[in-house]
Design an enzyme around this catalytic site. Sequence first.
Site, mmCIF file in Angstrom:
data_model
loop_
_atom_site.group_PDB
_atom_site.id
_atom_site.type_symbol
_atom_site.label_atom_id
_atom_site.label_comp_id
_atom_site.label_asym_id
_atom_site.label_seq_id
_atom_site.Cartn_x
_atom_site.Cartn_y
_atom_site.Cartn_z
ATOM 1 N N HIS A 15 49.910 36.655 49.380
ATOM 2 C CA HIS A 15 48.889 37.426 48.627
ATOM 3 C C HIS A 15 49.572 38.186 47.486
ATOM 4 O O HIS A 15 50.184 39.233 47.707
ATOM 5 C CB HIS A 15 48.170 38.423 49.549
ATOM 6 C CG HIS A 15 47.030 39.140 48.885
ATOM 7 N ND1 HIS A 15 45.777 39.224 49.452
ATOM 8 C CD2 HIS A 15 46.941 39.828 47.713
ATOM 9 C CE1 HIS A 15 44.976 39.920 48.659
ATOM 10 N NE2 HIS A 15 45.668 40.308 47.593
ATOM 11 N N HIS A 17 49.295 39.444 43.161
ATOM 12 C CA HIS A 17 48.638 39.548 41.855
ATOM 13 C C HIS A 17 49.721 39.462 40.787
ATOM 14 O O HIS A 17 50.554 40.364 40.665
ATOM 15 C CB HIS A 17 47.904 40.883 41.707
ATOM 16 C CG HIS A 17 46.816 41.048 42.725
ATOM 17 N ND1 HIS A 17 45.525 40.640 42.501
ATOM 18 C CD2 HIS A 17 46.844 41.535 43.988
ATOM 19 C CE1 HIS A 17 44.792 40.890 43.582
ATOM 20 N NE2 HIS A 17 45.564 41.430 44.499
ATOM 21 N N LEU A 18 49.702 38.363 40.023
ATOM 22 C CA LEU A 18 50.712 38.196 38.974
ATOM 23 C C LEU A 18 50.196 38.584 37.598
ATOM 24 O O LEU A 18 50.967 38.679 36.652
ATOM 25 C CB LEU A 18 51.205 36.744 38.933
ATOM 26 C CG LEU A 18 52.048 36.258 40.106
ATOM 27 C CD1 LEU A 18 52.423 34.792 39.903
ATOM 28 C CD2 LEU A 18 53.305 37.109 40.287
ATOM 29 N N ARG A 19 48.859 38.749 37.494
ATOM 30 C CA ARG A 19 48.226 39.057 36.199
ATOM 31 C C ARG A 19 48.505 37.949 35.184
ATOM 32 O O ARG A 19 48.774 36.817 35.568
ATOM 33 C CB ARG A 19 48.696 40.430 35.656
ATOM 34 C CG ARG A 19 48.708 41.558 36.674
ATOM 35 C CD ARG A 19 47.375 41.869 37.270
ATOM 36 N NE ARG A 19 47.409 43.119 38.043
ATOM 37 C CZ ARG A 19 46.555 43.406 39.007
ATOM 38 N NH1 ARG A 19 45.612 42.550 39.376
ATOM 39 N NH2 ARG A 19 46.632 44.558 39.644
ATOM 40 N N ASN A 43 41.982 37.219 40.338
ATOM 41 C CA ASN A 43 41.119 38.250 39.729
ATOM 42 C C ASN A 43 41.628 38.671 38.350
ATOM 43 O O ASN A 43 41.945 39.821 38.091
ATOM 44 C CB ASN A 43 40.948 39.464 40.659
ATOM 45 C CG ASN A 43 42.238 40.184 40.985
ATOM 46 O OD1 ASN A 43 43.312 39.581 40.981
ATOM 47 N ND2 ASN A 43 42.156 41.474 41.255
ATOM 48 N N LYS A 101 39.079 32.579 47.145
ATOM 49 C CA LYS A 101 39.093 34.014 47.449
ATOM 50 C C LYS A 101 37.702 34.597 47.327
ATOM 51 O O LYS A 101 37.030 34.438 46.302
ATOM 52 C CB LYS A 101 40.053 34.731 46.482
ATOM 53 C CG LYS A 101 40.121 36.245 46.645
ATOM 54 C CD LYS A 101 40.890 36.664 47.889
ATOM 55 C CE LYS A 101 40.779 38.162 48.181
ATOM 56 N NZ LYS A 101 41.695 38.982 47.423
ATOM 57 N N HIS A 138 38.609 39.513 50.879
ATOM 58 C CA HIS A 138 38.787 40.957 50.707
ATOM 59 C C HIS A 138 37.742 41.593 51.627
ATOM 60 O O HIS A 138 36.563 41.623 51.305
ATOM 61 C CB HIS A 138 38.586 41.385 49.255
ATOM 62 C CG HIS A 138 38.862 42.854 49.069
ATOM 63 N ND1 HIS A 138 39.988 43.344 48.454
ATOM 64 C CD2 HIS A 138 38.170 43.950 49.492
ATOM 65 C CE1 HIS A 138 39.977 44.669 48.479
ATOM 66 N NE2 HIS A 138 38.881 45.064 49.101
ATOM 67 N N HIS A 176 45.144 41.568 53.515
ATOM 68 C CA HIS A 176 45.619 42.957 53.597
ATOM 69 C C HIS A 176 44.895 43.772 54.672
ATOM 70 O O HIS A 176 44.196 44.734 54.376
ATOM 71 C CB HIS A 176 45.563 43.668 52.235
ATOM 72 C CG HIS A 176 44.360 43.330 51.379
ATOM 73 N ND1 HIS A 176 43.077 43.403 51.831
ATOM 74 C CD2 HIS A 176 44.278 42.929 50.088
ATOM 75 C CE1 HIS A 176 42.250 43.066 50.862
ATOM 76 N NE2 HIS A 176 42.957 42.759 49.790
ATOM 77 N N ASP A 251 50.300 41.783 48.570
ATOM 78 C CA ASP A 251 49.251 42.363 47.730
ATOM 79 C C ASP A 251 49.887 43.208 46.622
ATOM 80 O O ASP A 251 49.332 44.231 46.217
ATOM 81 C CB ASP A 251 48.257 43.198 48.543
ATOM 82 C CG ASP A 251 47.009 43.556 47.747
ATOM 83 O OD1 ASP A 251 46.735 42.895 46.732
ATOM 84 O OD2 ASP A 251 46.315 44.514 48.132
HETATM 85 C C1 NCD Z 1 44.184 44.722 43.640
HETATM 86 C C2 NCD Z 1 44.340 44.566 42.129
HETATM 87 O O1 NCD Z 1 44.756 45.519 41.478
HETATM 88 O O2 NCD Z 1 44.059 43.476 41.612
HETATM 89 N N1 NCD Z 1 44.262 46.103 43.977
HETATM 90 C C3 NCD Z 1 44.598 46.622 45.182
HETATM 91 O O3 NCD Z 1 44.526 47.831 45.354
HETATM 92 N N2 NCD Z 1 45.022 45.851 46.169
HETATM 93 C C4 NCD Z 1 42.925 44.084 44.083
HETATM 94 C C5 NCD Z 1 42.840 43.896 45.570
HETATM 95 O O4 NCD Z 1 43.569 43.089 46.153
HETATM 96 O O5 NCD Z 1 42.033 44.593 46.190
HETATM 97 ZN ZN ZN Z 2 45.009 41.832 46.405
#
Ligand code: NCD
Ligand code: ZN
Length: 351
Positions: A15, A17-19, A43, A101, A138, A176, A251
Amino acid sequence: MPTPRLVLRRPDDWHVHLRDGAMLAAVLPFTARQFGRAIIMPNLKPPAATAADAAAYRDRILAALPAGVEFTPLMTAYLTDATDPDDLAAGAAAGIFTAAKLYPANATTNSAHGVTDLNRIARVLERMAEIGLPLLIHGEVTDGNVDIFDREAVFIDRTLAPLLERHPTLRVVLEHATTQEAVDFVRAHADSGRVGATITAHHLLINRSHIFQGGIRPHLYCLPIAKREKHRRALVEAAISGEGPFFLGTDTAPHPVTAKESACGCAGCFTAATALELYAEAFEEAGALDKLEAFASLNGPRFYGLPVSEEQVVLERSGTVVLDLVTLPDGDAVLPFRSGEKLSWRFMGAV
Ligand code: NCD
Ligand code: ZN
């Protein structure tokens, strides 16, 4: 005496987030240095919803990899009310999608396009069950009347349990996990082999009081929010149990410092810079370093039906000082979790 070392198969992060753009370029090297594969969250703004979006995003990730680094991004579809089951199935068949997701609409960062009502994606979920594509969830209700600390437990009762009944062969990961209730629920379904849960390093290390220790600490604010100490203990106990359904998912969710340190700061902890060191810290405190490999390197691939890594990596007990800041080209920066603090272990790379 030689420095104690910990050798384990190369882990994966289920899990992340690489943006995109400059942020992707800044944070990807940290994840790719430690992990062989990672499940990439979709996302983005706008979300990576279709197979074409995901394929293009995967290309951008591969293009941003430092030379010589081997890393496999495993892509996910961002489900919306309008997701086309055929596009999803075609993306899965083409090896673009590893999972899809589910963000309940407005549950967290960049989830405005998420699913407003599960009934609207019933056909999508049926198709996923048919083709064996896992649903990553989520797991928080978005009902503003439900206390923020109860949103996961209420989601499990109101949404997740009925969902599993409606779709008896659908495979799901409760992402998470933050509560005792989540741990109990996942265990209750362990025999089915179709329910897993990721656990972050920060939820193993902090409880909700840490967010307010001596003042408000925006860098410890994430969603789902950290819960009471008894829940942190339940998560540690699950992570060190070695049980198959529990596996590593950081995460890691980077945001610019200016967006975190604000009157309405965004949710997300950036843990990628020292992810394994943070997990090692939690496992060592629980006296269970020998269970780190199952959690980090074995259980995830087994759940996803992927081979475990044949490569080994080393952590040394020489310690690491967490980076102060990761700077971005626009002058902003990202602040790593435990920034500037000393951790006991140090990731050394491949054996
Ligand atoms: C995540 C994000 O910033 O994209 N933020 C977080 O607090 N975990 C989104 C998510 O996984 O809920
Ligand atoms: Zn996340």
